[in-house]
Design a protein around this motif. Structure first.
Motif, PDB file in Angstrom:
ATOM      1  N   ILE A 141       0.821  -1.216   0.000  1.00  0.00           N
ATOM      2  CA  ILE A 141       0.000   0.000   0.000  1.00  0.00           C
ATOM      3  C   ILE A 141       0.862   1.275   0.000  1.00  0.00           C
ATOM      4  N   GLU A 142       2.026   1.219   0.647  1.00  0.00           N
ATOM      5  CA  GLU A 142       2.889   2.420   0.685  1.00  0.00           C
ATOM      6  C   GLU A 142       3.292   2.828  -0.735  1.00  0.00           C
ATOM      7  N   ILE A 143       3.556   1.826  -1.579  1.00  0.00           N
ATOM      8  CA  ILE A 143       3.942   2.101  -2.975  1.00  0.00           C
ATOM      9  C   ILE A 143       2.734   2.622  -3.754  1.00  0.00           C
ATOM     10  N   CYS A 144       1.603   1.957  -3.566  1.00  0.00           N
ATOM     11  CA  CYS A 144       0.379   2.391  -4.265  1.00  0.00           C
ATOM     12  C   CYS A 144       0.064   3.834  -3.903  1.00  0.00           C
ATOM     13  N   GLU A 145       0.216   4.126  -2.622  1.00  0.00           N
ATOM     14  CA  GLU A 145      -0.123   5.464  -2.138  1.00  0.00           C
ATOM     15  C   GLU A 145       0.867   6.497  -2.665  1.00  0.00           C
ATOM     16  N   ALA A 146       2.125   6.107  -2.793  1.00  0.00           N
ATOM     17  CA  ALA A 146       3.124   7.034  -3.341  1.00  0.00           C
ATOM     18  C   ALA A 146       2.862   7.288  -4.825  1.00  0.00           C
ATOM     19  N   TYR A 153      -5.823   8.333  -3.016  1.00  0.00           N
ATOM     20  CA  TYR A 153      -5.358   8.101  -1.636  1.00  0.00           C
ATOM     21  C   TYR A 153      -5.311   9.424  -0.887  1.00  0.00           C
ATOM     22  N   LYS A 154      -4.836  10.439  -1.592  1.00  0.00           N
ATOM     23  CA  LYS A 154      -4.732  11.766  -0.964  1.00  0.00           C
ATOM     24  C   LYS A 154      -6.120  12.237  -0.521  1.00  0.00           C
ATOM     25  N   ARG A 155      -7.081  12.058  -1.414  1.00  0.00           N
ATOM     26  CA  ARG A 155      -8.446  12.494  -1.093  1.00  0.00           C
ATOM     27  C   ARG A 155      -9.042  11.629   0.021  1.00  0.00           C
ATOM     28  N   ALA A 156      -8.721  10.347   0.010  1.00  0.00           N
ATOM     29  CA  ALA A 156      -9.237   9.458   1.056  1.00  0.00           C
ATOM     30  C   ALA A 156      -8.640   9.826   2.412  1.00  0.00           C
ATOM     31  N   ARG A 157      -7.333  10.099   2.437  1.00  0.00           N
ATOM     32  CA  ARG A 157      -6.673  10.486   3.696  1.00  0.00           C
ATOM     33  C   ARG A 157      -7.221  11.812   4.211  1.00  0.00           C
ATOM     34  N   ALA A 158      -7.628  12.676   3.286  1.00  0.00           N
ATOM     35  CA  ALA A 158      -8.182  13.980   3.674  1.00  0.00           C
ATOM     36  C   ALA A 158      -9.652  13.871   4.082  1.00  0.00           C
ATOM     37  N   GLY A 163     -14.821   5.087   2.648  1.00  0.00           N
ATOM     38  CA  GLY A 163     -14.791   3.673   2.256  1.00  0.00           C
ATOM     39  C   GLY A 163     -13.825   3.363   1.129  1.00  0.00           C
ATOM     40  N   PHE A 164     -12.722   4.117   1.060  1.00  0.00           N
ATOM     41  CA  PHE A 164     -11.726   3.838   0.022  1.00  0.00           C
ATOM     42  C   PHE A 164     -10.900   2.623   0.446  1.00  0.00           C
ATOM     43  N   THR A 165     -10.769   1.644  -0.448  1.00  0.00           N
ATOM     44  CA  THR A 165     -10.082   0.392  -0.101  1.00  0.00           C
ATOM     45  C   THR A 165      -8.652   0.652   0.359  1.00  0.00           C
ATOM     46  N   GLY A 166      -8.297   0.101   1.507  1.00  0.00           N
ATOM     47  CA  GLY A 166      -6.943   0.259   2.055  1.00  0.00           C
ATOM     48  C   GLY A 166      -6.855   1.422   3.034  1.00  0.00           C
ATOM     49  N   VAL A 167      -7.828   2.329   2.978  1.00  0.00           N
ATOM     50  CA  VAL A 167      -7.824   3.475   3.894  1.00  0.00           C
ATOM     51  C   VAL A 167      -9.048   3.382   4.823  1.00  0.00           C
ATOM     52  N   GLY A 168     -10.243   3.461   4.241  1.00  0.00           N
ATOM     53  CA  GLY A 168     -11.449   3.395   5.071  1.00  0.00           C
ATOM     54  C   GLY A 168     -12.233   2.113   4.887  1.00  0.00           C
ATOM     55  N   SER A 184       6.097  -3.454  -7.650  1.00  0.00           N
ATOM     56  CA  SER A 184       7.182  -2.611  -7.135  1.00  0.00           C
ATOM     57  C   SER A 184       8.515  -3.371  -7.195  1.00  0.00           C
ATOM     58  N   VAL A 185       8.434  -4.664  -7.496  1.00  0.00           N
ATOM     59  CA  VAL A 185       9.639  -5.498  -7.561  1.00  0.00           C
ATOM     60  C   VAL A 185      10.050  -5.730  -9.016  1.00  0.00           C
ATOM     61  N   ASP A 186       9.071  -6.055  -9.869  1.00  0.00           N
ATOM     62  CA  ASP A 186       9.356  -6.385 -11.270  1.00  0.00           C
ATOM     63  C   ASP A 186       8.878  -5.271 -12.195  1.00  0.00           C
ATOM     64  N   THR A 187       9.567  -5.127 -13.320  1.00  0.00           N
ATOM     65  CA  THR A 187       9.118  -4.165 -14.330  1.00  0.00           C
ATOM     66  C   THR A 187       7.830  -4.683 -14.955  1.00  0.00           C
ATOM     67  N   LEU A 188       7.168  -3.800 -15.688  1.00  0.00           N
ATOM     68  CA  LEU A 188       5.919  -4.200 -16.352  1.00  0.00           C
ATOM     69  C   LEU A 188       6.174  -5.392 -17.273  1.00  0.00           C
ATOM     70  N   GLU A 189       7.256  -5.321 -18.027  1.00  0.00           N
ATOM     71  CA  GLU A 189       7.578  -6.408 -18.959  1.00  0.00           C
ATOM     72  C   GLU A 189       7.797  -7.726 -18.203  1.00  0.00           C
ATOM     73  N   GLU A 190       8.502  -7.662 -17.081  1.00  0.00           N
ATOM     74  CA  GLU A 190       8.746  -8.873 -16.289  1.00  0.00           C
ATOM     75  C   GLU A 190       7.433  -9.422 -15.716  1.00  0.00           C
ATOM     76  N   CYS A 191       6.576  -8.513 -15.268  1.00  0.00           N
ATOM     77  CA  CYS A 191       5.282  -8.945 -14.708  1.00  0.00           C
ATOM     78  C   CYS A 191       4.469  -9.676 -15.772  1.00  0.00           C
ATOM     79  N   VAL A 192       4.382  -9.095 -16.969  1.00  0.00           N
ATOM     80  CA  VAL A 192       3.608  -9.726 -18.045  1.00  0.00           C
ATOM     81  C   VAL A 192       4.245 -11.065 -18.419  1.00  0.00           C
ATOM     82  N   GLY A 193       5.570 -11.103 -18.432  1.00  0.00           N
ATOM     83  CA  GLY A 193       6.280 -12.355 -18.735  1.00  0.00           C
ATOM     84  C   GLY A 193       5.920 -13.443 -17.726  1.00  0.00           C
TER      85      GLY A 193
END
Ligand SMILES: Nc1ncnc2c1ncn2[C@@H]1O[C@H](COP(=O)(O)OP(=O)(O)OP(=O)(O)O)[C@@H](O)[C@H]1O
Ligand SMILES: [Mg+2]
Length: 217
Positions: A141-146, A153-158, A163-168, A184-193
């Motif tokens: 979630i830290e990566i998603c939020e960044a 996420y910004k609007r949910a935190r404010a 009821g935003f998933t991961g926040v409320g 956050s670990v693999d590139t898009l190409e690696e993920c699809v692979g």
């Protein structure tokens, strides 16, 4: 839907079988239909992955179509909100559409947060366990939020979005997904692979013996 449906159709609604066997479509299209179900937090990378996977599958000669969360809410599900009840109905309808598309022979790739285990279980039941391939996009979630590409996420935190998933509202992680992908670990190409290397074998047309019966409600 299965016979366990809480809202069965009235008795005068009778299933009318067709003249085309599922194997006929598999032969025509040269593939076994599957639903690849991406689930994960907002900004985890579901849509990006789904459309990249679709591109690769089409390039490889597979008939394939994405059902994307935001896109579907522009049309079919525009009357649904984000209450638990509406999220459940959202997923139920998507699963029914995925099933119809699978019955038509297509590979379906879905990109919905689909935060509740019970909703995903129902989706699997509607689509059919043997056709359902669940992928948890487990980006923390830290990566998603960044990333926060839509500023949600910004609007949910404010406190601007309830009821935003991961926040409320909760995200219930899959217990045993077919695959887990952390963008956050693999590139898009690696993920699809990674997805493709698991999928390609599953997409081979089934033998006559493997195809279980005709399409039934
Ligand atoms: N390896 C990767 N795979 C997928 N997306 C990545 C990757 N690395 C970075 N990203 C970025 O992460 C963001 C993910 O956004 P995306 O819209 O795909 O998320 P989503 O899960 O569909 O969110 P939502 O549920 O809000 O629709 C994009 O900006 C994308 O470029
Ligand atoms: Mg998306």
């Amino acid at each position: 839907m299965s016979s366990e449906s809480p809202n069965p159709p009235p008795v005068e609604v009778v299933w009318h079988g067709g003249l085309v066997h599922p194997g006929d479509r598999q032969q025509l299209l040269g593939q076994r239909p599957l639903t690849v179900w991406f689930t994960g937090l907002s900004a985890s990378g579901k849509s990006t992955l789904a459309f990249a996977l679709e591109r690769r599958l089409i390039d490889l000669g597979h008939a394939c179509c994405v059902l994307d969360g935001d896109n579907i809410r522009h049309g079919l599900n525009r009357n649904l909100g984000f209450s638990h009840e509406d999220r459940t109905e959202n997923i139920r309808r998507i699963a029914e559409v995925a099933r119809l598309m699978n019955d038509a022979g297509l590979i379906v790739v879905t990109a919905f947060i689909s935060p509740y285990r019970e909703d995903r279980r129902l989706a699997q039941e509607i689509v059919g366990t043997d056709r359902f391939f669940e992928i948890h996009v487990s980006t923390p979630i830290e990566i998603c939020e960044a990333r926060d590409p839509k500023g949600m996420y910004k609007r949910a935190r404010a406190g601007e979005i309830q009821g935003f998933t991961g926040v409320g509202a909760p995200y219930e992680r899959p217990i045993s997904p077919a695959l887990e992908i952390d963008t956050s670990v693999d590139t898009l190409e690696e993920c699809v692979g990674k997805v493709l290397s698991r999928l390609l074998e599953l997409l081979l047309p089934e033998t006559e013996e493997q195809i279980s019966g005709t399409v039934q409600p």
